[in-house]
Design a protein around this motif. Structure first.
Motif, PDB file in Angstrom:
ATOM      1  N   ARG A  45      -7.120   4.418  -2.359  1.00  0.00           N
ATOM      2  CA  ARG A  45      -6.136   3.798  -1.522  1.00  0.00           C
ATOM      3  C   ARG A  45      -4.738   3.543  -2.255  1.00  0.00           C
ATOM      4  O   ARG A  45      -3.690   3.492  -1.435  1.00  0.00           O
ATOM      5  CB  ARG A  45      -6.691   2.356  -1.580  1.00  0.00           C
ATOM      6  N   GLU A  46      -4.795   3.629  -3.491  1.00  0.00           N
ATOM      7  CA  GLU A  46      -3.437   3.757  -4.057  1.00  0.00           C
ATOM      8  C   GLU A  46      -2.705   5.027  -3.596  1.00  0.00           C
ATOM      9  O   GLU A  46      -1.397   4.864  -3.427  1.00  0.00           O
ATOM     10  CB  GLU A  46      -3.376   3.934  -5.655  1.00  0.00           C
TER      11      GLU A  46
ATOM     12  N   LEU B 167      -2.926   6.744  -0.682  1.00  0.00           N
ATOM     13  CA  LEU B 167      -2.630   6.584   0.475  1.00  0.00           C
ATOM     14  C   LEU B 167      -1.568   5.570   0.909  1.00  0.00           C
ATOM     15  O   LEU B 167      -0.796   5.731   1.787  1.00  0.00           O
ATOM     16  CB  LEU B 167      -3.785   6.151   1.438  1.00  0.00           C
ATOM     17  N   GLU B 168      -1.567   4.507  -0.031  1.00  0.00           N
ATOM     18  CA  GLU B 168      -0.517   3.624   0.419  1.00  0.00           C
ATOM     19  C   GLU B 168       0.752   3.681  -0.369  1.00  0.00           C
ATOM     20  O   GLU B 168       1.733   3.071  -0.345  1.00  0.00           O
ATOM     21  CB  GLU B 168      -1.102   2.031  -0.099  1.00  0.00           C
ATOM     22  N   GLY B 169       0.689   4.653  -1.284  1.00  0.00           N
ATOM     23  CA  GLY B 169       1.746   4.860  -2.417  1.00  0.00           C
ATOM     24  C   GLY B 169       2.951   5.490  -2.130  1.00  0.00           C
ATOM     25  O   GLY B 169       4.161   5.255  -2.693  1.00  0.00           O
TER      26      GLY B 169
ATOM     27  N   GLU C  41       4.289   9.087   0.889  1.00  0.00           N
ATOM     28  CA  GLU C  41       4.064  10.065   1.858  1.00  0.00           C
ATOM     29  C   GLU C  41       2.993  11.066   1.328  1.00  0.00           C
ATOM     30  O   GLU C  41       3.437  11.748   0.155  1.00  0.00           O
ATOM     31  CB  GLU C  41       5.248  10.826   2.453  1.00  0.00           C
TER      32      GLU C  41
ATOM     33  N   CYS D 134     -11.403   3.376   2.922  1.00  0.00           N
ATOM     34  CA  CYS D 134      -9.998   3.928   3.335  1.00  0.00           C
ATOM     35  C   CYS D 134      -9.764   4.806   4.372  1.00  0.00           C
ATOM     36  O   CYS D 134      -8.663   5.396   4.598  1.00  0.00           O
ATOM     37  CB  CYS D 134      -9.635   4.566   2.101  1.00  0.00           C
TER      38      CYS D 134
ATOM     39  N   LEU E 135      -7.369   3.931   7.182  1.00  0.00           N
ATOM     40  CA  LEU E 135      -6.067   4.162   6.776  1.00  0.00           C
ATOM     41  C   LEU E 135      -5.648   5.406   6.676  1.00  0.00           C
ATOM     42  O   LEU E 135      -4.433   5.715   6.962  1.00  0.00           O
ATOM     43  CB  LEU E 135      -6.115   3.374   5.383  1.00  0.00           C
TER      44      LEU E 135
ATOM     45  N   ASP F  48      -4.854   6.723  10.012  1.00  0.00           N
ATOM     46  CA  ASP F  48      -3.860   5.964  10.692  1.00  0.00           C
ATOM     47  C   ASP F  48      -2.482   6.773  10.286  1.00  0.00           C
ATOM     48  O   ASP F  48      -1.413   6.702  10.999  1.00  0.00           O
ATOM     49  CB  ASP F  48      -3.820   4.551  10.426  1.00  0.00           C
ATOM     50  N   ARG F  49      -2.620   7.193   9.046  1.00  0.00           N
ATOM     51  CA  ARG F  49      -1.554   8.021   8.312  1.00  0.00           C
ATOM     52  C   ARG F  49      -1.396   9.297   8.822  1.00  0.00           C
ATOM     53  O   ARG F  49      -0.265   9.975   8.203  1.00  0.00           O
ATOM     54  CB  ARG F  49      -1.266   7.445   6.908  1.00  0.00           C
TER      55      ARG F  49
ATOM     56  N   HIS G 224       3.659   9.543  -7.011  1.00  0.00           N
ATOM     57  CA  HIS G 224       4.243   8.599  -6.134  1.00  0.00           C
ATOM     58  C   HIS G 224       5.296   7.719  -7.078  1.00  0.00           C
ATOM     59  O   HIS G 224       5.090   7.382  -8.103  1.00  0.00           O
ATOM     60  CB  HIS G 224       3.307   7.444  -5.613  1.00  0.00           C
TER      61      HIS G 224
END
Length: 569
Positions: free
Chosen positions: A24-25, A27-29, A31, A71, A74, A77-78, A230
């Motif tokens: 998750r870190e 994917l959210e952190g 590109e 995840c 997520l 989606d990305r 990131h």
């Protein structure tokens, strides 16, 4: 994709049990184009093999499945593809479990690594598991066919990053330099935060190591790359942290894989901005005609007891207990007994713990009863009739099975590399058309260099040199490097086979191989057989040689004062 000329490949796992939140870190952190996860090691393959023996539905990394449950939407989606070797010894089982999550994801399977059923016919004996290290072209084919998630069993760790690069840039088997460059990038990021400051010898120089970020490789069309992380995450990416990972668990200057043999002596590193290190110049050669096979077996049963020797006459106390124990075990003696006395005691110690030494006895035997009850009984019955102050760190317990790792080799075509696409179609992956027998390459011979003028000081080797160490089956490797050009000739002249045996007395009777990598100011040491039959055999106190490099750094050597940093003079 972020740009036609660059592919951003992140890593979220360096081993089975790594930070759960890392997916998750990552994917959210920031590109990413691709997120990889390395879940397999030699010991992990043995553990997963035993899991599947107990439950045919098991045998894959369950934490990866839990991470996807959290995840995968997520990632979809990305637009981030996920590639992982979490299939372990049961990749089809993991693929089925991912599909059961009920998300609209295209899942592909890379198979062909499992040679267990044919092991005897291939000359590999009768192991519990025999898994070939597959290359990256199956992963690439799965991605070009549109897979959102690619599940593999045993592939080379670097293939997790090389496969996406092949798919993105359209590399062919003949693009050896590009494949080699991506292999180096994959090798650097495969162990997660070891590339961003984790296990780094100069860790006090890193401002924020509380929660290091996971690494990213920005791979370019020519195979060069930039290692980064990131923005805003902990740890650091420096030439030093990348060098440390680059020399981790390698042999000599030829780093062999199923798709390319990478010349580690051609790697060039340079700082490319804050938390950015550029890798260029990597050359590749045709891969060897054979692929390596990870063979795991149950070697027998193991038991261990550590008794504490306090105060005076430590050597005599150890001799008495050993004599009594071996006499008590006579008639049901284990096939193998090894003893180790760790003199951790100090004279006139202010605490009892500081006055104590540790004597450890390890038993191995094919018979569980001999390594278990017979071993335990021999130890327990001595409790009131042995040396003064007798006690153990823990009560003796039951025996446990131990594993044995051996490396086998088979022709590339014997590993029937295939991709099972999301629609069920099967695509065979041909072996490389051009191969080249692997020849040892220790790097350039050391050139005679005049000793630096002036006085020397007797100081720890780590005053100047960094180190990272690890296991390659039963062998241990230590990569040493220095950070200044002026110190490198000194390091090369210092690290000889005889010097290694003197500095590491455990290696005194073992073969030692040394490779020089001047482009990164490094020297790699391989001590053959130091780890016995692999990590699961538990041949020594540090069964994976993780601390071997730090032990070597702590040994005192003569260092010219002219090479010392200002604060050490």
């Amino acid at each position: 994709m972020t740009a036609a000329q660059t592919l951003r490949v992140g890593n979220c796992s360096g081993f089975y049990g790594d930070r759960f939140a890392a997916m998750r870190e990552m994917l959210e952190g920031g590109e990413l184009d691709v997120l990889t996860g390395d879940y397999l090691a030699e010991l992990t393959m043995l553990i997963l093999g035993r899991d599947r023996m107990a439950d045919p539905a098991a045998g894959y990394a369950r934490t990866f499945l839990a991470q996807l449950k959290d995840c995968l939407k997520l990632a979809l989606d990305r637009g981030v593809r996920i590639v992982a070797n979490a299939g372990g010894v049961n990749p089809p089982g993991l693929v089925a479990a991912i599909r059961d999550l009920g998300l609209d994801a295209r899942v592909a399977l890379v198979r062909g690594d499992d040679l267990t059923a044919r092991a005897h016919d291939l000359g590999l004996g009768k192991p519990l598991g025999a898994h070939a290290y597959l290359g990256a072209f199956g992963i690439a084919r799965a991605l070009t066919a549109g897979a959102d998630v690619v599940v593999t069993g045993r592939v080379t760790d670097a293939s997790l990053a090389v496969g996406p690069a092949i798919a993105h840039f359209g590399w062919e088997r003949t693009d050896l330099d590009a494949l080699a460059g991506a292999t180096v990038a994959g090798h650097v990021i495969e162990c997660g935060t070891q590339a961003t400051g984790g296990n780094y010898p100069f860790f006090t120089e890193i401002e924020d190591l509380g929660h290091p970020g996971f690494p990213i490789a920005e791979i370019r069309r020519d195979g060069s790359s930039v290692i980064t992380k990131h923005s805003g995450t902990g740890g650091a990416v420096t030439v030093g942290t990348v060098t440390a990972q680059l020399v981790y668990e390698v042999g000599d200057a030829r780093y062999a894989g199923p798709d390319v043999t990478t010349r580690l002596d051609t790697v060039a590193l340079r700082a490319h901005g804050p938390d950015r290190v550029e890798i260029t110049g990597v050359r590749g050669e045709p891969p060897p005609p054979e692929v390596k096979v990870c063979c795991t077996s149950i070697g027998g049963y193991r038991n261990e007891l550590t008794v504490v020797l306090t105060g005076l006459d430590v050597e005599a106390k150890a001799a008495l207990f050993r004599r009594q124990f071996e006499a008590a075990a006579r008639g049901a003696a284990p096939a193998e007994l090894t003893w180790n006395l760790a003199r951790l005691d100090t004279a006139d110690a202010p605490t009892q713990q500081q006055a104590s030494a540790l004597l450890t006895v390890v038993a191995r035997d094919p018979d569980e009863k001999i390594a278990g009850r017979a071993f335990t009984s021999a130890a327990v019955e001595l409790a009131l009739g042995s040396y003064p102050g007798f006690f153990s760190t823990t009560p003796p317990g039951r025996a446990h099975p131990y594993g044995v790792f051996t490396a086998g080799f088979v022709p590339q075509a014997e590993a029937r590399h295939e991709v099972v696409l999301d629609d069920g179609g099967v695509v065979p992956i041909d072996p490389p058309p051009l191969t080249q027998a692997l020849a040892p390459h220790p790097g350039p011979a050391p050139e005679p260099a005049p000793a630096p003028a002036g006085p020397v000081r007797r100081l720890p080797l780590g005053t100047l040199a960094g180190a990272r160490s690890g296991d390659k089956g039963g062998d241990a490797n230590v990569g040493l490097w220095v950070r200044d050009d002026a110190a490198y000739p000194w390091l090369v002249s210092l690290i000889t086979e005889s010097a290694v045996r003197e500095l590491l007395p455990e290696a005194a009777e073992l073969p030692v191989r040394i490779t020089r990598l001047p482009a990164i100011r490094a020297v790699n040491i391989v001590v053959e057989g130091l780890l016995g039959l692999g990590v699961a055999y538990h041949a020594r106190f540090d069964p994976q040689a993780k601390g071997l490099g730090e032990w070597l750094r702590s040994r005192h050597v003569d260092i010219p004062e002219s090479l010392l940093p200002e604060e050490a003079r």
